[in-house]
Design a protein around this motif. Structure first.
Motif, PDB file in Angstrom:
ATOM      1  N   GLY A   8       2.169   3.954   9.362  1.00  0.00           N
ATOM      2  CA  GLY A   8       0.915   3.939  10.107  1.00  0.00           C
ATOM      3  C   GLY A   8       0.942   2.912  11.215  1.00  0.00           C
ATOM      4  N   THR A   9       1.091   3.356  12.455  1.00  0.00           N
ATOM      5  CA  THR A   9       1.200   2.422  13.578  1.00  0.00           C
ATOM      6  C   THR A   9      -0.112   2.211  14.306  1.00  0.00           C
ATOM      7  N   GLY A  10      -1.170   2.972  13.949  1.00  0.00           N
ATOM      8  CA  GLY A  10      -2.503   2.693  14.463  1.00  0.00           C
ATOM      9  C   GLY A  10      -2.825   3.379  15.765  1.00  0.00           C
ATOM     10  N   ALA A  11      -3.993   4.049  15.788  1.00  0.00           N
ATOM     11  CA  ALA A  11      -4.440   4.714  17.016  1.00  0.00           C
ATOM     12  C   ALA A  11      -5.417   3.840  17.796  1.00  0.00           C
ATOM     13  N   THR A  12      -6.198   3.000  17.070  1.00  0.00           N
ATOM     14  CA  THR A  12      -7.180   2.145  17.755  1.00  0.00           C
ATOM     15  C   THR A  12      -6.933   0.674  17.456  1.00  0.00           C
ATOM     16  N   MET A  13      -6.875   0.324  16.178  1.00  0.00           N
ATOM     17  CA  MET A  13      -6.655  -1.062  15.767  1.00  0.00           C
ATOM     18  C   MET A  13      -5.337  -1.113  14.991  1.00  0.00           C
ATOM     19  N   SER A  14      -4.307  -1.727  15.557  1.00  0.00           N
ATOM     20  CA  SER A  14      -2.984  -1.682  14.938  1.00  0.00           C
ATOM     21  C   SER A  14      -2.720  -2.917  14.081  1.00  0.00           C
ATOM     22  N   ILE A  15      -3.141  -2.847  12.818  1.00  0.00           N
ATOM     23  CA  ILE A  15      -2.785  -3.899  11.868  1.00  0.00           C
ATOM     24  C   ILE A  15      -1.271  -3.969  11.732  1.00  0.00           C
ATOM     25  N   ALA A  16      -0.618  -2.820  11.880  1.00  0.00           N
ATOM     26  CA  ALA A  16       0.842  -2.782  11.784  1.00  0.00           C
ATOM     27  C   ALA A  16       1.493  -3.724  12.787  1.00  0.00           C
ATOM     28  N   HIS A  17       0.860  -3.933  13.934  1.00  0.00           N
ATOM     29  CA  HIS A  17       1.391  -4.863  14.937  1.00  0.00           C
ATOM     30  C   HIS A  17       1.597  -6.242  14.329  1.00  0.00           C
ATOM     31  N   TYR A  18       0.564  -6.755  13.652  1.00  0.00           N
ATOM     32  CA  TYR A  18       0.635  -8.099  13.084  1.00  0.00           C
ATOM     33  C   TYR A  18       1.660  -8.170  11.958  1.00  0.00           C
ATOM     34  N   HIS A  19       1.737  -7.118  11.158  1.00  0.00           N
ATOM     35  CA  HIS A  19       2.718  -7.105  10.071  1.00  0.00           C
ATOM     36  C   HIS A  19       4.137  -7.112  10.639  1.00  0.00           C
ATOM     37  N   ALA A  20       4.370  -6.292  11.660  1.00  0.00           N
ATOM     38  CA  ALA A  20       5.703  -6.238  12.255  1.00  0.00           C
ATOM     39  C   ALA A  20       6.105  -7.589  12.826  1.00  0.00           C
ATOM     40  N   GLU A  21       5.167  -8.258  13.520  1.00  0.00           N
ATOM     41  CA  GLU A  21       5.475  -9.569  14.088  1.00  0.00           C
ATOM     42  C   GLU A  21       5.794 -10.574  12.991  1.00  0.00           C
ATOM     43  N   GLY A  22       5.120 -10.476  11.868  1.00  0.00           N
ATOM     44  CA  GLY A  22       5.429 -11.363  10.749  1.00  0.00           C
ATOM     45  C   GLY A  22       6.828 -11.126  10.208  1.00  0.00           C
ATOM     46  N   TYR A  23       7.185  -9.870  10.006  1.00  0.00           N
ATOM     47  CA  TYR A  23       8.523  -9.566   9.488  1.00  0.00           C
ATOM     48  C   TYR A  23       9.608  -9.988  10.474  1.00  0.00           C
ATOM     49  N   LYS A  24       9.352  -9.830  11.753  1.00  0.00           N
ATOM     50  CA  LYS A  24      10.353 -10.187  12.766  1.00  0.00           C
ATOM     51  C   LYS A  24      10.661 -11.685  12.748  1.00  0.00           C
TER      52      LYS A  24
END
Length: 349
Positions: A8-24
């Motif tokens: 789930g990469t998000g159509a309006t609010m991308s919580i996935a963005h913050y998770h990805a940055e954390g993993y990176k």
């Protein structure tokens, strides 16, 4: 190396963005796979985040190529996707609310209890520095908490021009502001102040009853824009206000045997403490406790994903597990029932 899959990469609010940055930022893991129902959106999202992850054509494909699953999908998908991950032996981080019904949460929590993998609900505000300080202050200075008052909300949906979204439909979101923001506050009441509730009363409000649907015509908003909830338990009284049509960042105000404490995540570098003698009244001393700066949201999610990886490695046990997610859903269900009936409801324990 822990291989993570983000769903789930998000159509309006991308919580996935913050998770990805954390993993990176964590050398223990890599984002190995990404899946979204819109493959083109997933490819674009992965490229924007500099990920060389495999873009999967199905959820099942993602399960085959990762060790842990991070669910950032709409609420109605959490139960089926979470259960599939647990049964496949994968570690699981599922965004709150854990699911949309108590029955779904019961099924998930029971499956997680039988699994040796780490399963965690995304309660990111636990990792804000002022929240951690408040938790320590309760244990070291304040002691038993009498009252816990909190609010949380957002402003984006105060605009009636925002079209109908899945989070406004009961079958896809469950409750509205109550579940979205209330789940965080109920978790913080437990995590910070040790308050778990046995009885609740609640009133819900819907102030923008229609939004423009995909067909361009007005359609009804099926869940709440705001809620006011009162709760009680052996650890004291709780009072909560949540709104998606205009309210400030999270505010906590708690009072107990050894003083009073205020946290505002709009000013996350400070906590205010009113000192009180355990055997007497307030001393008149008000302390402003300063904290090192944190980047709003970003640093909290970095800490959350690090905690999840700690849990996967068996190095951390104080995570919001699926049993906690079940407890929160039971309070939310009781709150909805209290609104529907107009009477105080018992929380199923």
């Amino acid at each position: 190396m822990i291989k993570m899959g983000i769903v789930g990469t998000g159509a309006t609010m991308s919580i996935a963005h913050y998770h990805a940055e954390g993993y990176k930022k964590d050398p223990r893991c890599q984002v190995a796979a990404v899946y979204d129902i819109n493959r083109e959106a997933a490819e674009k999202w992965a490229a924007e985040h500099g990920l060389s992850a495999r873009i999967c054509g199905s959820y099942e494909e993602l399960l085959d190529c990762c060790d842990g699953v991070d669910l950032c999908t709409p609420n109605f998908l959490h139960a089926s996707q979470g259960l599939a991950a647990i049964r496949a032996g994968k570690h699981l981080l599922v965004e709150k609310p854990m699911a949309i019904t108590g029955e779904e949460c019961e099924t998930l929590a029971a499956a997680a209890q039988k699994s040796s993998a780490c399963a965690m609900v995304g309660m990111v505000y636990r990792y804000a520095a002022p929240v951690l300080l408040a938790r320590r202050m309760v244990r070291e200075e304040i002691g038993p908490v009498y009252t816990f008052t909190a609010w949380a909300g957002g402003k984006r949906l105060a605009n009636p021009g925002v079209p109908l979204e899945w989070r406004m439909l009961r079958g896809r979101s469950g409750s509205g502001a109550l579940g979205d923001f209330g789940s965080h506050l109920l978790d913080l009441a437990d995590y910070v102040a040790g308050q778990r509730y046995h009885q609740v009363t609640c009133r819900l409000g819907n102030f923008i009853p229609e939004r423009t649907g995909p067909d361009g015509h007005p359609q009804p908003v099926e869940n709440d824009d705001a809620a006011v909830l009162s709760a009680s338990g052996p650890g004291g009284l709780g009072s909560f206000t949540v709104s998606r049509v205009g309210l400030d960042d999270i505010m906590l105000l708690l009072a107990g045997e050894g003083g009073m404490l205020q946290v505002s995540l709009r000013v996350p570098e400070q906590v205010t403490y009113w000192e009180k003698k355990r055997d007497g009244g307030y001393t008149g001393l008000v302390k402003t406790l300063d904290l090192p700066p944190q980047k709003h949201f970003d640093d909290w999610f970095v800490a959350e994903t690090a905690a999840f990886l700690d849990g996967i490695q068996g190095a951390r046990k104080d995570l919001p597990d699926l049993a906690q997610g079940l407890y929160i859903q039971r309070v939310l269900d009781a709150a909805q029932a209290a609104h529907d009936t107009g009477h105080t409801q018992e929380v199923l324990l």
